[in-house]
Design an enzyme around this catalytic site. Structure first.
Site, PDB file in Angstrom:
ATOM      1  CG  HIS A 134      -2.129  -1.109   1.153  1.00  0.00           C
ATOM      2  ND1 HIS A 134      -2.752  -1.852   2.540  1.00  0.00           N
ATOM      3  CD2 HIS A 134      -2.147  -1.902   0.043  1.00  0.00           C
ATOM      4  CE1 HIS A 134      -3.515  -2.131   1.851  1.00  0.00           C
ATOM      5  NE2 HIS A 134      -3.477  -2.271   0.112  1.00  0.00           N
ATOM      6  CB  SER A 208      -9.648  -6.405   9.534  1.00  0.00           C
ATOM      7  OG  SER A 208      -9.201  -5.754   8.568  1.00  0.00           O
TER       8      SER A 208
END
Ligand code: OAD
Length: 259
Positions: A134, A208
């Protein structure tokens, strides 16, 4: 937890090739806020107002203020025992046998790799540097010509005119981070997928697992016949496919599995 961690350790230590996929949870014990869950960044901030190309086009000063705040926060954080253990493991195994892929933009895996390389006659830390899916908080990219560079200095957000600009074309610079609605860098993603396919064991720490395509890397390993180990205090959408689930924090568990 001791038995399951020992079992995971055995799998990792015997694996020919490992891939470790990390998320914000690996840095939580360094003081970097996570995105979701109690105290998560997305509880107090709206992603579409801060982490999209549209948000930057609308109000670059607001977006830079938020990233400058995060940069200042992260600059005070140090790699924890999980980052350091993973870096030492990567150094000792070498880049062909171990790979760290991170969704984090905090640079703490890279800092740990530099620390591990400084220890002895280790390979240069670039060789064991993580794949940052990212992007990085401490890199900027030109909104026009796409030129990238490292940039760790504080950002002057007092006015739009004061925001950092490209040395080549004078257009606004933006954080070199993958925002919502943007694709990942082809080269980085391609390397991560190839490493996931080759890995005998994929260890997923502190994510997550709701942001794609990062979360699907574990599936790539699994489909290619490898084993998936999850380290997280909570269950996630990956838990059902994990061969081993260890409920604990990164600092508690990673040294038991990788050291
Ligand atoms: P999240 O904030 O979504 O999830 C953090 C995970 O870490 C949760 O599953 C927690 O249970 C777990 N966790 C919390 N404390 C932990 C600890 N001490 N040790 C281990 N695990 C712990 O973060 P990510 O999954 O990384 O994208 O989020 C994925 C992406 O969503 C981020 O890269 C970011 C965000 O929008 C971009 O900025 C592009």
């Amino acid at each position: 937890m001791r038995d399951v961690a020992a079992y995971a350790r055995d799998l990792v230590q015997r694996a020919e090739r490992t891939l470790t996929l990390t998320g914000a949870g690996v840095s939580a014990e360094s003081g970097v806020p996570t995105f979701r869950g109690a105290g998560g960044l997305w509880k107090n901030f709206r992603p579409e107002e801060l982490a999209t190309p549209g948000a930057f086009a609308r109000d670059p000063r607001l977006v830079w203020e938020w990233y400058d705040w995060r940069r200042r926060r992260v600059r005070e954080c140090r790699p924890n025992a999980a980052h350091l253990t993973l870096a030492a493991f990567a150094r000792d195994r070498g880049p062909a046998r171990s790979c760290i892929v991170t969704q984090n933009v905090d640079g703490l895996h890279a800092a740990a790799a530099r620390h591990a390389a400084a220890d002895d006659a280790a390979p240069p830390h670039e060789a064991t540097a993580p794949l940052e899916l990212h992007g990085s908080l401490f890199r900027v990219r030109c909104t026009e010509c796409g030129a990238r560079r490292d940039h760790a200095d504080p950002i002057d957000t007092s006015s739009t005119e004061a925001l950092p600009r490209c040395e080549r074309c004078q257009a606004l610079l933006r954080p070199d981070i993958v925002w919502f609605g943007e694709p990942l860098e082809d080269v980085v993603l391609g390397r991560a997928i190839a490493r996931a396919r080759d890995a005998n064991v994929c260890v997923v720490v502190g994510t997550s697992a709701v942001v794609q395509p990062a979360a699907s890397l574990a599936m790539v390993t699994k489909r290619a016949g490898g084993v998936v180990i999850e380290v997280n205090p909570e269950t996630t959408p990956l838990t059902p496919i994990a061969d081993v689930s260890i409920r604990g924090t990164a600092v508690e568990v990673v040294p038991r599995v990788f050291a």
